[in-house]
Motif scaffolding. Sequence first.
Motif, PDB file in Angstrom:
ATOM      1  N   GLU A 439       0.816  -1.217   0.000  1.00 17.95           N
ATOM      2  CA  GLU A 439       0.000   0.000   0.000  1.00 17.95           C
ATOM      3  C   GLU A 439       0.854   1.273   0.000  1.00 17.95           C
ATOM      4  N   ASP A 440       0.162   2.410  -0.132  1.00 17.62           N
ATOM      5  CA  ASP A 440       0.768   3.747  -0.049  1.00 17.62           C
ATOM      6  C   ASP A 440       1.829   4.003  -1.110  1.00 17.62           C
ATOM      7  N   GLN A 441       1.763   3.290  -2.221  1.00 13.62           N
ATOM      8  CA  GLN A 441       2.699   3.478  -3.339  1.00 13.62           C
ATOM      9  C   GLN A 441       4.161   3.381  -2.887  1.00 13.62           C
ATOM     10  N   ARG A 442       4.409   2.552  -1.849  1.00 11.71           N
ATOM     11  CA  ARG A 442       5.780   2.420  -1.330  1.00 11.71           C
ATOM     12  C   ARG A 442       6.740   1.829  -2.358  1.00 11.71           C
ATOM     13  N   TYR A 443       6.195   0.987  -3.238  1.00 10.34           N
ATOM     14  CA  TYR A 443       7.070   0.242  -4.155  1.00 10.34           C
ATOM     15  C   TYR A 443       6.821   0.654  -5.609  1.00 10.34           C
ATOM     16  N   ASN A 444       6.393   1.902  -5.797  1.00  8.46           N
ATOM     17  CA  ASN A 444       6.044   2.359  -7.147  1.00  8.46           C
ATOM     18  C   ASN A 444       7.266   2.489  -8.051  1.00  8.46           C
ATOM     19  N   SER A 445       8.454   2.558  -7.460  1.00 10.89           N
ATOM     20  CA  SER A 445       9.665   2.635  -8.283  1.00 10.89           C
ATOM     21  C   SER A 445      10.280   1.258  -8.490  1.00 10.89           C
ATOM     22  N   CYS A 446       9.490   0.209  -8.214  1.00 17.66           N
ATOM     23  CA  CYS A 446       9.975  -1.169  -8.352  1.00 17.66           C
ATOM     24  C   CYS A 446       9.174  -1.919  -9.419  1.00 17.66           C
ATOM     25  N   ILE A 447       9.756  -2.978  -9.944  1.00 15.03           N
ATOM     26  CA  ILE A 447       9.035  -3.915 -10.808  1.00 15.03           C
ATOM     27  C   ILE A 447       9.473  -5.328 -10.441  1.00 15.03           C
ATOM     28  N   ARG A 448       8.637  -6.307 -10.798  1.00 18.47           N
ATOM     29  CA  ARG A 448       9.012  -7.710 -10.630  1.00 18.47           C
ATOM     30  C   ARG A 448       9.091  -8.367 -11.996  1.00 18.47           C
ATOM     31  N   LEU A 449      10.138  -9.157 -12.185  1.00 18.52           N
ATOM     32  CA  LEU A 449      10.330  -9.888 -13.439  1.00 18.52           C
ATOM     33  C   LEU A 449      10.386 -11.385 -13.172  1.00 18.52           C
ATOM     34  N   ASN A 450       9.926 -12.155 -14.150  1.00 15.00           N
ATOM     35  CA  ASN A 450       9.997 -13.619 -14.100  1.00 15.00           C
ATOM     36  C   ASN A 450      11.278 -14.085 -14.774  1.00 15.00           C
ATOM     37  N   ALA A 451      12.043 -14.927 -14.085  1.00 20.38           N
ATOM     38  CA  ALA A 451      13.259 -15.504 -14.663  1.00 20.38           C
ATOM     39  C   ALA A 451      13.083 -17.000 -14.891  1.00 20.38           C
ATOM     40  N   GLY A 452      11.836 -17.438 -15.061  1.00 22.47           N
ATOM     41  CA  GLY A 452      11.573 -18.858 -15.232  1.00 22.47           C
ATOM     42  C   GLY A 452      11.766 -19.366 -16.642  1.00 22.47           C
ATOM     43  N   HIS A 453      11.889 -18.456 -17.611  1.00 27.25           N
ATOM     44  CA  HIS A 453      12.120 -18.855 -18.997  1.00 27.25           C
ATOM     45  C   HIS A 453      13.594 -18.671 -19.352  1.00 27.25           C
ATOM     46  N   GLU A 454      14.058 -19.420 -20.332  1.00 21.73           N
ATOM     47  CA  GLU A 454      15.428 -19.278 -20.770  1.00 21.73           C
ATOM     48  C   GLU A 454      15.685 -17.831 -21.209  1.00 21.73           C
ATOM     49  N   LEU A 455      16.899 -17.359 -20.962  1.00 24.86           N
ATOM     50  CA  LEU A 455      17.248 -15.987 -21.329  1.00 24.86           C
ATOM     51  C   LEU A 455      17.505 -15.931 -22.832  1.00 24.86           C
ATOM     52  N   SER A 456      16.418 -15.969 -23.584  1.00 29.88           N
ATOM     53  CA  SER A 456      16.501 -15.986 -25.049  1.00 29.88           C
ATOM     54  C   SER A 456      16.872 -14.604 -25.583  1.00 29.88           C
ATOM     55  N   GLU A 457      17.164 -14.549 -26.851  1.00 29.05           N
ATOM     56  CA  GLU A 457      17.477 -13.269 -27.482  1.00 29.05           C
ATOM     57  C   GLU A 457      16.282 -12.334 -27.397  1.00 29.05           C
ATOM     58  N   GLU A 458      15.076 -12.888 -27.543  1.00 31.94           N
ATOM     59  CA  GLU A 458      13.865 -12.082 -27.455  1.00 31.94           C
ATOM     60  C   GLU A 458      13.721 -11.457 -26.074  1.00 31.94           C
ATOM     61  N   ILE A 459      13.992 -12.236 -25.024  1.00 35.65           N
ATOM     62  CA  ILE A 459      13.886 -11.717 -23.664  1.00 35.65           C
ATOM     63  C   ILE A 459      14.999 -10.707 -23.394  1.00 35.65           C
ATOM     64  N   GLN A 460      16.188 -10.956 -23.905  1.00 39.62           N
ATOM     65  CA  GLN A 460      17.272  -9.992 -23.756  1.00 39.62           C
ATOM     66  C   GLN A 460      16.901  -8.653 -24.387  1.00 39.62           C
ATOM     67  N   GLN A 461      16.304  -8.706 -25.557  1.00 43.22           N
ATOM     68  CA  GLN A 461      15.883  -7.482 -26.235  1.00 43.22           C
ATOM     69  C   GLN A 461      14.812  -6.757 -25.420  1.00 43.22           C
ATOM     70  N   ALA A 462      13.909  -7.537 -24.813  1.00 41.59           N
ATOM     71  CA  ALA A 462      12.850  -6.940 -23.996  1.00 41.59           C
ATOM     72  C   ALA A 462      13.441  -6.231 -22.778  1.00 41.59           C
ATOM     73  N   ILE A 463      14.398  -6.875 -22.113  1.00 44.26           N
ATOM     74  CA  ILE A 463      15.033  -6.268 -20.942  1.00 44.26           C
ATOM     75  C   ILE A 463      15.796  -5.011 -21.349  1.00 44.26           C
ATOM     76  N   GLN A 464      16.471  -5.083 -22.487  1.00 41.41           N
ATOM     77  CA  GLN A 464      17.214  -3.912 -22.960  1.00 41.41           C
ATOM     78  C   GLN A 464      16.267  -2.754 -23.280  1.00 41.41           C
ATOM     79  N   LEU A 465      15.112  -3.086 -23.815  1.00 39.46           N
ATOM     80  CA  LEU A 465      14.109  -2.060 -24.124  1.00 39.46           C
ATOM     81  C   LEU A 465      13.652  -1.369 -22.834  1.00 39.46           C
TER      82      LEU A 465
END
Length: 480
Positions: A439-465
């Motif tokens: 609550e209270d926007q305490r974590y508004n400068s945070c994000i959560r990412l899933n690392a359950g998939h292989e770090l493919s080129e597509e995912i690397q490009q997404a992270i870079q974006l």
Amino acid sequence: MSFQYQLLAQQLMQKIQAGEIVAGQRLPSLRQFAQQRKISLNTAKSCYELLEAQGLIYVKVKSGYFVQLQPSSSGFAIEAPEHPDFQSKMRDVSNLGLQIEIHQAAINSRLIHLGSIQLSPNLVPAKALSRSIQRALKYSKPEDFLYSDRQGHIRLREALSAHWAEDGFHIAPEQIYISNGCMPALSVMIQSLTCEGDGVIVPTPNYNGQLQLLALLKRKIIEIPANTEGFDLERLEQAMQHSGAKVCLLTANFQNPLGFCLSNAEKEKIAQLAAKYQCHVIEDDIYAECSFSAQRPLPIQYWDQQGYVVYCGSVSKSLSSAYRVGWFCLPPRLKHLHAQMIIQNVSVNTPLQLGLADLIYSRAYRQHLGQLRPKLMKQVEQYRQFIAQAFHGIDFRLNHPQGSYALWLQFPQQVDGLAMYYYALQEGINIVPGLLFGEDQRYNSCIRLNAGHELSEEIQQAIQLLADWVKSQLDSQSAA
């Protein structure tokens, strides 16, 4: 808390970085290393696997382990996220509409999988599962084709009981109730132990799905501060003592999103506090089998002497999110709820239950876990290193989970995680903004990412974006 293999890996890493062990040098064999350090072969293996995942050593087939040459530009110091302290109070979960909207996006298969915490299909033992289900059908009994026991098929309950006993904790088959995944199990227990308007103690940042569930059930929350090391047990005790709550919802092993694993002493203390204040602990242990160590950590339930801990879990994170098989376990103190549980619980597909029981009894499930854990450890570390490179130059922080595959990123306060979510969505990328984890926007400068998939080129490009977007936001604000 650090596991022994992590401490050993840290010691070797320091020697490598100090030049005491040089590039190309051969390390002792696993057996030699185990004998030298007086540790088990599994601990030695986990230590070397962690160093390999960090790019510090490599293995040559039939030759052994060697120190990797480290480029001068490699390796970035990644600080752990910081989290604010705050006063605990009973309150409603806000942003329920946004919670539901983002949950729907997180399971959209057309988006790049960086949102929902789930394993890659390539890590699912599909062939072993198929064999087990076929074998279960072949040897099924006539009664298996009738309405099933709402408590769950006895064969699966016995299999789970035996499986957990191998990991050091004991729950009798008659205490186990099979459910359609972990969230339905949590829902049944929350509704059985609380009423609408009651408060439930939760450490935050906390899995947004649990907060959404509590909101839908019209329960309030009492937040206590958490960080990547765990949460303050004094604050938990204060909440148990003064908030009026009779239930807390906790994950002790590899909590989502922070990834911490509480120490055995902390788990024992929680069980003691639950009994002292007669405050039930609903323990969500869904990630325990995704440990990076060969040994699964014990649950809080192990130390429960008075029957105030309700153990819940599922195979969704360790096997497949598509196999909706979970459980909740009633301690003897709550045996009087049995009839209510039978009425509330939804029967689970019998062939699937029998197939999972076969997977456990055939040892295929334990073999799968043995193969999964080092793969996950290596994969998560690959994500962390790539994220460090992509966001280099940005003042960001990143958790270092001891198990599971949730990554929690914290950026400077001027970075809006919700705005990043909407930008990513336009680009066909799914992430979960930190706003939803408390609550209270305490974590508004945070994000959560899933690392359950292989770090493919597509995912690397997404992270870079995502990294480029953060840089552009910071640059534009600096210019202004």
